[in-house]
Design a protein around this motif. Structure first.
Motif, PDB file in Angstrom:
ATOM      1  N   GLU A   5      60.926 102.339  31.534  1.00  0.00           N
ATOM      2  CA  GLU A   5      61.275 101.000  31.943  1.00  0.00           C
ATOM      3  C   GLU A   5      61.157 100.128  30.457  1.00  0.00           C
ATOM      4  O   GLU A   5      61.926  99.445  29.963  1.00  0.00           O
ATOM      5  CB  GLU A   5      60.821 100.289  32.902  1.00  0.00           C
ATOM      6  CG  GLU A   5      61.414  99.384  33.633  1.00  0.00           C
ATOM      7  CD  GLU A   5      60.757  99.075  35.114  1.00  0.00           C
ATOM      8  OE1 GLU A   5      59.750  99.610  35.330  1.00  0.00           O
ATOM      9  OE2 GLU A   5      61.387  98.330  35.705  1.00  0.00           O
ATOM     10  N   ILE A   6      59.964 100.067  29.917  1.00  0.00           N
ATOM     11  CA  ILE A   6      59.825  99.186  28.845  1.00  0.00           C
ATOM     12  C   ILE A   6      60.551  99.724  27.665  1.00  0.00           C
ATOM     13  O   ILE A   6      61.428  98.781  26.908  1.00  0.00           O
ATOM     14  CB  ILE A   6      58.373  99.542  28.253  1.00  0.00           C
ATOM     15  CG1 ILE A   6      57.273  99.028  29.300  1.00  0.00           C
ATOM     16  CG2 ILE A   6      58.065  99.196  26.907  1.00  0.00           C
ATOM     17  CD1 ILE A   6      55.848  99.453  28.946  1.00  0.00           C
ATOM     18  N   LEU A   7      61.012 101.058  27.385  1.00  0.00           N
ATOM     19  CA  LEU A   7      62.003 101.280  26.309  1.00  0.00           C
ATOM     20  C   LEU A   7      63.258 100.962  26.614  1.00  0.00           C
ATOM     21  O   LEU A   7      63.848 100.478  25.610  1.00  0.00           O
ATOM     22  CB  LEU A   7      61.902 102.953  26.412  1.00  0.00           C
ATOM     23  CG  LEU A   7      61.194 103.905  25.451  1.00  0.00           C
ATOM     24  CD1 LEU A   7      61.533 105.174  25.352  1.00  0.00           C
ATOM     25  CD2 LEU A   7      61.176 103.025  23.879  1.00  0.00           C
ATOM     26  N   SER A   8      63.848 100.749  27.918  1.00  0.00           N
ATOM     27  CA  SER A   8      65.127 100.263  28.105  1.00  0.00           C
ATOM     28  C   SER A   8      65.311  98.756  28.121  1.00  0.00           C
ATOM     29  O   SER A   8      66.364  98.284  27.752  1.00  0.00           O
ATOM     30  CB  SER A   8      65.601 100.803  29.638  1.00  0.00           C
ATOM     31  OG  SER A   8      64.961 100.066  30.454  1.00  0.00           O
ATOM     32  N   LEU A   9      64.218  98.133  28.177  1.00  0.00           N
ATOM     33  CA  LEU A   9      63.993  96.619  28.151  1.00  0.00           C
ATOM     34  C   LEU A   9      63.614  96.230  26.781  1.00  0.00           C
ATOM     35  O   LEU A   9      63.695  94.910  26.416  1.00  0.00           O
ATOM     36  CB  LEU A   9      63.134  96.093  29.325  1.00  0.00           C
ATOM     37  CG  LEU A   9      63.624  96.436  30.544  1.00  0.00           C
ATOM     38  CD1 LEU A   9      62.605  95.793  31.599  1.00  0.00           C
ATOM     39  CD2 LEU A   9      65.201  95.938  30.929  1.00  0.00           C
ATOM     40  N   LEU A  10      63.193  97.145  25.936  1.00  0.00           N
ATOM     41  CA  LEU A  10      62.707  96.646  24.464  1.00  0.00           C
ATOM     42  C   LEU A  10      63.924  96.062  23.706  1.00  0.00           C
ATOM     43  O   LEU A  10      63.561  94.802  22.953  1.00  0.00           O
ATOM     44  CB  LEU A  10      62.327  97.907  23.902  1.00  0.00           C
ATOM     45  CG  LEU A  10      61.241  97.624  22.653  1.00  0.00           C
ATOM     46  CD1 LEU A  10      60.067  96.844  22.808  1.00  0.00           C
ATOM     47  CD2 LEU A  10      60.978  99.090  22.114  1.00  0.00           C
ATOM     48  N   PRO A  11      65.159  96.725  23.578  1.00  0.00           N
ATOM     49  CA  PRO A  11      66.212  96.114  22.890  1.00  0.00           C
ATOM     50  C   PRO A  11      66.410  94.691  23.247  1.00  0.00           C
ATOM     51  O   PRO A  11      66.880  93.855  22.376  1.00  0.00           O
ATOM     52  CB  PRO A  11      67.601  96.895  23.169  1.00  0.00           C
ATOM     53  CG  PRO A  11      66.768  98.284  23.575  1.00  0.00           C
ATOM     54  CD  PRO A  11      65.488  97.643  24.585  1.00  0.00           C
ATOM     55  N   TYR A  12      65.964  94.399  24.580  1.00  0.00           N
ATOM     56  CA  TYR A  12      66.165  92.846  24.890  1.00  0.00           C
ATOM     57  C   TYR A  12      65.519  91.880  24.088  1.00  0.00           C
ATOM     58  O   TYR A  12      66.048  90.569  23.595  1.00  0.00           O
ATOM     59  CB  TYR A  12      65.771  92.608  26.295  1.00  0.00           C
ATOM     60  CG  TYR A  12      66.341  91.572  27.089  1.00  0.00           C
ATOM     61  CD1 TYR A  12      67.735  91.521  27.680  1.00  0.00           C
ATOM     62  CD2 TYR A  12      65.621  90.656  27.541  1.00  0.00           C
ATOM     63  CE1 TYR A  12      67.838  90.288  28.015  1.00  0.00           C
ATOM     64  CE2 TYR A  12      66.037  89.648  28.344  1.00  0.00           C
ATOM     65  CZ  TYR A  12      67.311  89.563  28.688  1.00  0.00           C
ATOM     66  OH  TYR A  12      67.818  88.458  29.493  1.00  0.00           O
ATOM     67  N   SER A  13      64.347  92.341  23.493  1.00  0.00           N
ATOM     68  CA  SER A  13      63.604  91.458  22.754  1.00  0.00           C
ATOM     69  C   SER A  13      63.595  91.720  21.272  1.00  0.00           C
ATOM     70  O   SER A  13      62.969  91.000  20.472  1.00  0.00           O
ATOM     71  CB  SER A  13      62.010  91.348  23.280  1.00  0.00           C
ATOM     72  OG  SER A  13      61.642  92.709  23.280  1.00  0.00           O
ATOM     73  N   ILE A  14      64.340  92.674  20.911  1.00  0.00           N
ATOM     74  CA  ILE A  14      64.538  92.850  19.650  1.00  0.00           C
ATOM     75  C   ILE A  14      65.944  92.139  18.990  1.00  0.00           C
ATOM     76  O   ILE A  14      67.064  92.555  19.475  1.00  0.00           O
ATOM     77  CB  ILE A  14      64.926  94.442  19.296  1.00  0.00           C
ATOM     78  CG1 ILE A  14      63.288  95.212  19.711  1.00  0.00           C
ATOM     79  CG2 ILE A  14      64.996  94.865  17.695  1.00  0.00           C
ATOM     80  CD1 ILE A  14      62.193  94.865  19.116  1.00  0.00           C
ATOM     81  N   PRO A  15      65.563  91.448  17.940  1.00  0.00           N
ATOM     82  CA  PRO A  15      66.800  90.623  17.490  1.00  0.00           C
ATOM     83  C   PRO A  15      67.723  91.725  16.827  1.00  0.00           C
ATOM     84  O   PRO A  15      67.652  92.817  16.480  1.00  0.00           O
ATOM     85  CB  PRO A  15      66.287  90.069  16.329  1.00  0.00           C
ATOM     86  CG  PRO A  15      65.004  89.779  16.325  1.00  0.00           C
ATOM     87  CD  PRO A  15      64.318  91.029  17.237  1.00  0.00           C
ATOM     88  N   GLY A  16      69.103  91.540  17.055  1.00  0.00           N
ATOM     89  CA  GLY A  16      70.015  92.464  16.757  1.00  0.00           C
ATOM     90  C   GLY A  16      70.315  92.781  15.442  1.00  0.00           C
ATOM     91  O   GLY A  16      70.478  94.033  15.029  1.00  0.00           O
ATOM     92  N   ILE A  17      69.711  91.827  14.503  1.00  0.00           N
ATOM     93  CA  ILE A  17      69.966  92.170  12.903  1.00  0.00           C
ATOM     94  C   ILE A  17      68.732  93.227  12.710  1.00  0.00           C
ATOM     95  O   ILE A  17      68.991  93.951  11.940  1.00  0.00           O
ATOM     96  CB  ILE A  17      69.713  90.973  12.188  1.00  0.00           C
ATOM     97  CG1 ILE A  17      70.133  91.058  10.876  1.00  0.00           C
ATOM     98  CG2 ILE A  17      68.354  90.404  12.192  1.00  0.00           C
ATOM     99  CD1 ILE A  17      71.243  90.153  10.346  1.00  0.00           C
TER     100      ILE A  17
END
Lengths: 574, 371
Positions: A410-422
């Motif tokens: 779950e954490i892995l899948s939600l991680l990109p949410y808080s990682i800036p696109g750049i």
């Protein structure tokens, strides 16, 4: 990881397990895909920043962080994000209260207007405001100088204030939507009993309503803060010309200037870490704030609240709201639309100056634009489909299979949410440009991988919401009717969440169609996306063509949104 | 012949043991009700039988084939156990029509299309839902959805059907009607039914045999409804079956005395055949309907006296609260009977007669014995 997996299997065999084989396969597949697409890029950024070869080396990081130009970028980023958060929250709260609690008319129209900033990328807004308020060439400034006869512009949009203004216009709906929904779900008797006990209107708002919706405000404000911290488009369009940099635009400049050299990417990676640290700090702050205010009295079902009569203030309030919404939402769109038809930028907005030539050029002659449209369509559709299925698989594992280690998944899948696109883009470059024997740099596949990593959180959230509606007994009923596990998934679960999956697809397709931040670092000579093409044409000074292409993008996005709305409406029949 | 045999079955979630060492046999063609309070492991038992969860220990067989046995590393998948299941929430698939729902198990069992259709319509007729074949479940009421679930279970297995709390969500009249129909269907088709419920009244009306489970997942009693109603093995089963009164008694040589807070009373010990193993502290258990109040006789030796505290008219019956030596008991009397015999007034003293009471050994620390 190895320990983790063996451990999981031991538990499975020793204890009661509801499903067998297939579930473990899905779990491992989800885990592997997420590790490769999400975890590897992030790890690579850390490794490349702090390690030279195999040796720990802090020098690059400290050197990059302490460079004066980077320091000023950090300060700008935090300043802009802070101001956007404050103004966006206040604006969102004001509208939320007007629509949720007052008897202001035309609520439907206003609510519809609020969804518009959601649909378009903020950098369209930056372009539009630049058309009006660029210091010398902006139409509004020119008009002002004509009238006053002076040479100083009315307002300069190419400033920190300008960036804050445009971002605020696009991000205040985060707070607005959160708070409106909290107000709608709040038990109105809580406010009514305070009134009955003799409290005044203002006292009730201050002491009852506000504390109750505080968690919603905090959640919305944090969304604004994080979005603004990682935002690229607006500061890129408004800041570059005036040498105003934020962390994301600085990272872009570093990598762009170094033309993809390894040193440049390493420096970019170092700055990325800094950006992530800032975002994580913001997320941590959010957790602290949300922890202090959790109220169960906000219920799931909606109730009819007591509306506050605005009386004499009704007309002024309505005019303020409509005018401000008009300025924030309608005017920029209109500017882009009309400039797209101009013969040349700077000509007065008169009928004789309008032409179809820009459209003929971009749609008929420019190979680059045509490629970008095809690329973006391909990327949006394929990343939409792939990510949506990935999201369904992960959500299925997390919600229905519940293996040990589901928290990690779950954490892995939600991680990109808080990682800036750049940042994600840099990580993807580090992983997929030969480091592991696969070189996808300058191909469309590297962008596809980045999109998948970027949007997997959306897909997973949307799929979770629909899967939670499917009670486990529906699947078990199929099993006891003679269906294998796979058949029960195919015959029962998937058809039941199909509407959710289609909606999930559009939730990825739409933002992917206008994506700029990630693709601007990943595009190659033949793999420009629509966002990149608009940005590039605009940076080259071909403002009218950029506006025309932006209008085309707006058309595609509106069509997609209409399709989404149609589908979600259909869903109620189920 | 036993169609289902569970031997020493233990089920646990992690370290939490839900069922421990349970053994049970279900006879072919019978209707067995498994009754127990909420969260006593009934549903877990059903899920273990159907193969939705593994058992930690023991063995389950269906028609002499082992389907679950950790020791022998056997775990037959749910789809191969051929059990028709009616779930608590019906689990009628909302995206399929009624008839599609019922055909589904036949399709999975590779029955040819024509025959499948015939059998599905026949099952639909059995549950009186023929007119609703092409509806979607969302257009049906709870009771109708339940009939669909029942029909689907019937076509799914002609041998064994498990119903998990199937009618608790229905209103009282519908519940009675459904219980009767399930009973009827089972008798005509001859299918074995395992009926899981926390509602002992329904269980009594429809089952051939009942299993009473307690809170910790152990079987307390197994027997026909009559056996269980007339001879509950212990106080917990007695209480579980309905409103009950317990009066503390003390055995004093051949006499049985009521433990009284006001005056010592001796009661006639003619009914009782007290097991030798019982200690001297006993509890007299009785149901409100099995107690009779009469005017005091001339000689009141050996007569239990009670003061009528409260009289409530319930329409079909009278409900009394009677104080016997400081212990309150509830008594109910049929209205017609009460009018014929004279309704006692509040505050009046009556002779209290216990018809077919049960006797249990009491704990040493039962607070009722503290005077």
């Amino acid at each position: 990881m190895k320990y983790f997996l063996t451990h999981m299997f031991q538990r499975k065999s020793s204890m009661g397990d509801r499903r067998f084989g297939l579930d473990q396969g899905l779990f491992i597949l989800s885990l592997v895909i997420l590790i490769v697409t999400v975890l590897f890029p992030i790890l690579m950024i850390v490794i490349r920043t702090f390690f030279k070869g195999t040796q720990l080396d802090w020098r690059l990081f400290t050197q990059v962080v302490l460079a004066p130009e980077n320091l000023s970028a950090i300060i700008n980023t935090v300043r802009i994000a802070f101001m956007v958060t404050v103004f966006g929250t206040l604006l969102g709260l004001f509208y939320a209260w007007l629509i949720g609690r007052s008897d202001i008319p035309l609520k439907g129209v206003m609510k519809a207007l609020f969804t518009i900033p959601y649909m378009f990328p903020p950098f369209f807004g930056a372009m539009a405001w630049s058309l009006m308020l660029a210091p010398r060439s902006g139409y509004v400034n020119k008009l002002f100088m004509q009238i006053t006869g002076g040479t100083s512009p009315l307002l300069n949009i190419n400033t920190i204030g300008g960036i804050v203004f445009v971002e605020t216009c696009y991000y205040f709906p985060f707070v607005f939507l959160q708070v409106v929904s909290a107000l709608e779900r709040m038990d109105p008797t809580l406010e009514e009993s305070a009134r009955i006990a003799g409290a005044g209107q203002w006292y009730v708002i201050r002491k009852i309503t506000l504390p109750l919706v505080l968690p919603a405000i905090a959640a919305g404000a944090m969304l604004i803060l994080i979005s603004s911290l990682s935002h690229f488009g607006v500061p890129a369009i408004l800041g570059f010309s005036n040498n105003i940099f934020t962390l994301p635009t600085k990272i872009y400049q570093l990598i762009n200037r170094s033309a993809g050299s390894f040193q440049g990417i390493r420096e970019g990676a170092s700055l990325s870490i800094l950006l992530v640290v800032v975002v994580v700090a913001a997320l941590y702050l959010q957790r602290l704030v949300l922890k202090t205010g959790h109220y169960d009295i906000i219920k799931g079902k909606s109730m009819r609240p007591m509306l506050i009569k605005l009386r004499g203030a009704k007309i002024p309030m309505l005019s303020i709201s409509l005018v401000s919404l008009f300025v924030i939402v309608v005017v920029p769109l209109f500017m882009i639309f009309i400039v797209g038809f101009l013969k040349a930028y700077g000509l007065p907005l008169k009928l004789e100056n309008l032409t179809m030539r820009n459209y003929q050029y971009i749609l008929g002659q420019s190979k680059m634009v045509q490629d970008s449209i095809v690329n973006s369509l391909f990327l949006s559709v394929s990343s939409g489909i792939i990510t949506m299925f990935l999201g369904v698989m992960i959500a299925y594992v997390v919600i229905k299979v519940k293996p040990k280690g589901k928290g990690f998944l779950e954490i892995l899948s939600l991680l990109p949410y808080s990682i800036p696109g750049i940042v994600l883009a840099i990580g993807v470059i580090l992983v997929w440009s030969g480091a592991f024997g696969v070189n996808l740099y300058n191909t469309i596949w590297i962008i596809l991988i980045a999109y998948i990593a970027r949007y997997v959180s959306f897909a997973m959230k949307s799929a979770s919401a629909s899967l939670e509606q499917v009670h486990y007994s529906l699947e078990e009923a199929a099993r006891s009717c003679g269906a294998t596990h796979l058949e029960s998934l195919r015959d029962i679960t998937l058809p039941l969440i199909r509407p959710g999956m289609v909606a999930g697809f559009f939730l990825i397709f739409l933002p992917a169609m206008r994506e700029l931040t990630t693709s601007v670092l990943l595009y190659g000579p033949f793999t420009r996306t629509l966002g990149v093409a608009i940005y590039a044409i605009n940076s080259e000074g071909n403002t009218v063509q950029a506006s025309a292409l932006a209008t085309v993008a707006i058309g595609i996005i509106v069509a997609g949104n209409l399709a989404l709305r149609f589908i979600t409406k259909e869903r109620k029949g189920l | 012949m036993a169609i289902v045999a569970m031997k020493d079955v233990t089920v646990q979630y992690g370290k939490n043991v839900v069922i421990e060492g349970l053994s049970l046999e279900v006879e072919k063609g019978e209707n067995l009700a498994i009754v127990g309070p909420s969260s006593c492991g009934k549903t877990t038992l059903m899920r273990a039988l159907c193969g939705f969860i593994k058992i930690a220990h023991g063995e389950i067989s269906i028609t002499d084939t082992i389907v679950s046995s950790p020791a022998k590393r056997i775990m037959v998948a749910p789809e191969n156990r051929r059990i028709g299941v009616v779930f608590q929430d019906y689990a009628v698939w909302p995206h399929l029509t009624v008839i599609e729902n019922i055909i589904y198990p036949l399709k999975k069992r590779k029955v040819n299309k024509v025959e499948a259709k015939e059998r599905a319509y026949a099952a639909l007729a059995q549950v009186k839902m023929s007119d609703f074949a092409d509806r979607l479940p969302s257009q049906l009421s709870g009771g109708q959805q339940q009939r669909v679930a029942l029909a689907r279970a019937l076509v799914s297995s002609a041998e064994l059907i498990v119903l998990d709390e199937p009618i608790t969500n229905l209103d009282a009249t519908l519940r009675e009607e459904m219980a009767y129909e399930i009973r009827n269907l089972q008798k005509t088709i001859g299918v074995t039914v395992i009926y899981i419920t926390h509602d002992q009244e329904t269980a009594m009306t429809i089952s051939d045999r009942m299993v009473i489970m307690d809170k910790v997942g152990k079987i307390r009693q197994l027997g026909t409804p009559e056996e269980i109603w007339t001879h509950p093995t212990d106080r917990d089963v007695y209480t579980f079956l309905g409103v009950s009164n317990f009066l503390p008694l003390v055995r004093d040589r051949e006499q049985i005395r009521l433990v009284s807070k006001t005056e010592p009373q001796t009661i006639g010990n003619t009914f009782f055949d007290i097991p030798k193993s019982f200690g001297s502290n006993l509890l007299l258990a009785s149901r409100p309907m099995d107690i009779r109040l009469s005017p005091l006789p001339e000689t009141d030796v050996g007569v239990v006296r009670g003061v009528v505290q409260r009289v409530t008219y319930l329409g079909n019956q009278f409900d009394y609260i009677v104080d016997i030596g400081g212990h309150e008991i509830r008594v109910q009397e049929d209205s017609l009977e009460a009018f014929r015999r004279g309704v006692p007034e509040e505050g009046s003293v009556r002779a209290v007669e216990f018809l077919s009471p049960s006797l249990y050994e009491a704990d040493a620390h039962d607070s009722r014995f503290v005077i």
